[in-house]
Design a protein around this motif. Structure first.
Motif, short mmCIF file in Angstrom:
data_model
loop_
_atom_site.label_atom_id
_atom_site.label_comp_id
_atom_site.label_asym_id
_atom_site.label_seq_id
_atom_site.Cartn_x
_atom_site.Cartn_y
_atom_site.Cartn_z
N ASP A 1 0.79 -1.17 0.08
CA ASP A 1 -0.03 0.05 0.07
C ASP A 1 0.86 1.19 0.09
O ASP A 1 0.76 2.03 -0.90
N VAL A 2 1.66 1.38 0.97
CA VAL A 2 2.65 2.67 1.08
C VAL A 2 3.90 2.16 1.55
O VAL A 2 3.89 1.03 2.09
N MET A 3 5.03 2.92 1.60
CA MET A 3 6.38 2.81 2.28
C MET A 3 6.63 3.76 2.94
O MET A 3 6.57 5.01 2.58
N SER A 4 6.84 3.35 4.24
CA SER A 4 7.24 4.35 5.23
C SER A 4 8.57 4.52 5.51
O SER A 4 9.30 5.31 5.37
N ALA A 5 9.03 3.26 5.82
CA ALA A 5 10.68 3.19 6.20
C ALA A 5 11.32 2.24 5.23
O ALA A 5 12.64 2.16 5.13
N GLY A 6 10.54 1.53 4.62
CA GLY A 6 11.12 0.52 3.60
C GLY A 6 11.57 -0.81 4.14
O GLY A 6 12.17 -1.64 3.47
N GLU B 1 17.70 12.94 4.19
CA GLU B 1 17.09 13.91 2.94
C GLU B 1 16.71 12.94 1.76
O GLU B 1 16.87 13.28 0.76
N TYR B 2 16.28 11.90 1.92
CA TYR B 2 15.46 11.08 0.85
C TYR B 2 14.52 10.22 1.61
O TYR B 2 14.10 9.92 2.76
N SER B 3 13.26 9.67 0.64
CA SER B 3 12.31 9.02 1.07
C SER B 3 12.48 7.49 0.85
O SER B 3 13.54 7.16 0.44
N ALA B 4 11.38 6.90 1.48
CA ALA B 4 11.78 5.22 1.61
C ALA B 4 11.65 4.80 0.14
O ALA B 4 12.53 4.10 -0.35
N VAL B 5 10.78 5.63 -0.69
CA VAL B 5 10.76 5.42 -2.17
C VAL B 5 12.05 5.42 -3.05
O VAL B 5 12.50 4.59 -3.50
N GLN B 6 12.66 6.61 -2.68
CA GLN B 6 13.85 7.02 -3.24
C GLN B 6 14.90 6.02 -2.74
O GLN B 6 15.82 5.50 -3.51
N TYR B 7 14.75 5.63 -1.37
CA TYR B 7 15.91 4.60 -1.16
C TYR B 7 15.93 3.31 -1.93
O TYR B 7 16.91 2.47 -2.11
N VAL B 8 14.64 2.76 -1.92
CA VAL B 8 14.43 1.71 -2.62
C VAL B 8 14.93 1.69 -4.25
O VAL B 8 15.37 0.87 -4.64
N ARG B 9 14.68 2.94 -4.66
CA ARG B 9 15.07 3.07 -6.25
C ARG B 9 16.68 3.30 -6.24
O ARG B 9 17.15 2.32 -6.94
N ARG B 10 17.22 3.88 -5.42
CA ARG B 10 18.61 4.42 -5.64
C ARG B 10 19.63 3.42 -4.95
O ARG B 10 20.59 3.14 -5.43
N THR B 11 19.22 2.82 -3.64
CA THR B 11 20.03 2.05 -3.02
C THR B 11 19.82 0.51 -3.33
O THR B 11 20.68 -0.27 -3.57
N LEU B 12 18.58 0.23 -3.27
CA LEU B 12 18.23 -1.28 -3.49
C LEU B 12 18.00 -1.48 -5.14
O LEU B 12 18.05 -2.81 -5.29
N GLY B 13 17.98 -0.58 -5.57
CA GLY B 13 17.97 -0.71 -7.22
C GLY B 13 16.61 -1.12 -7.99
O GLY B 13 16.53 -1.85 -8.99
N LEU B 14 15.49 -1.11 -7.12
CA LEU B 14 14.40 -1.76 -7.77
C LEU B 14 13.60 -0.30 -8.36
O LEU B 14 13.67 0.86 -8.01
N LYS B 15 12.82 -0.60 -9.69
CA LYS B 15 11.91 0.08 -9.88
C LYS B 15 10.68 0.59 -8.87
O LYS B 15 10.30 -0.67 -8.37
#
Length: 232
Positions: free
Chosen positions: A134-139, A177-191
């Motif tokens: 549903d949502v991502m708060s902390a990833g 300075e980044y969101s959980a969504v940005q973390y998943v994209r940039r660090t974990l490499g998922l779309k």
């Protein structure tokens, strides 16, 4: 909550229609809500309140529309326990209705020690896996799902969520300075694909100014100015 007719999603206005749908269904509410990060948020999205067949079917249409419009490729769907389980199941049903039949699976919170055993239920995890939530708060749920998928020998490829809150994540009790969504994209490499974002919510509130729900716009805007992040 009143029953709602299931209607096809109108192309081009998906995000705004989704926000309106979530507000009308009582799933997107306004007031004072404490988030996992300990913040007092002026709005809250609770997908658990999509709890009848009509609204769940409509929700699946929104998920499918956003997913197919995104162009993200995937081989199967995975729903993390607990809210992700009905989301993955109904998305799979809607995709099949549209001619795309894909397998789905989900996990248990605790391993089963009898019968088939284990923590995974449904189709074997294989190929490029799409995680639905549903949502991502902390990833946290994303990281747990990624670990399960990799342990099974499959590839965690993308995430599909209903709402991107576009706000700072926390680490060690402090804001980053980044969101959980940005973390998943940039660090974990998922779309990551979201049906709607906080920006879409603010647009909806702007367009309904003068109505009861529009009165919450200033509080939501102030929250974004304090905790918000840019897109990306």
């Amino acid at each position: 909550m009143a029953d709602m007719d299931v209607k096809p999603v109108d192309a081009g206005t998906t995000a705004q229609e989704f926000v309106r749908f979530a507000v009308d269904a009582g799933v997107l509410g306004f007031g004072q809500f404490k988030t996992k990060a300990g913040r007092m948020s002026p709005y809250f999205f609770n997908a658990g309140l999509f709890h009848d067949g009509a609204t769940l079917g409509r929700l699946a249409q929104f998920y499918a529309k956003a997913l197919l419009d995104s162009g993200i490729e995937f081989d199967m769907v995975f729903g993390p326990a607990y809210k992700g389980i009905p989301l993955a199941a109904t998305l799979a049903v809607e995709l099949a209705r549209q001619g795309r039949n894909v397998p789905f699976a989900y996990n248990r919170k605790e391993a089963k020690d009898h019968g088939e055993g284990g923590t995974l239920v449904g189709a074997p995890l294989a190929g490029r896996v799409l995680i639905v939530d549903d949502v991502m708060s902390a990833g946290t749920a994303a990281r747990e799902s990624i670990a399960l998928i990799r342990q099974a020998g499959a590839t965690p490829h993308a995430m599909l969520i209903a709402l991107d809150r576009q706000e700072k994540a926390t680490e060690g009790g402090g804001d980053v300075e980044y969101s959980a969504v940005q973390y998943v994209r940039r660090t974990l490499g998922l779309k990551v694909c979201a049906i709607a974002t906080l920006a879409d919510l603010l647009l909806y509130l702007s367009e309904t100014r003068g109505a009861e729900v529009g009165q919450h716009r200033e509080r939501v805007l102030a929250y974004r100015q304090r905790y918000g992040v840019g897109e990306g």
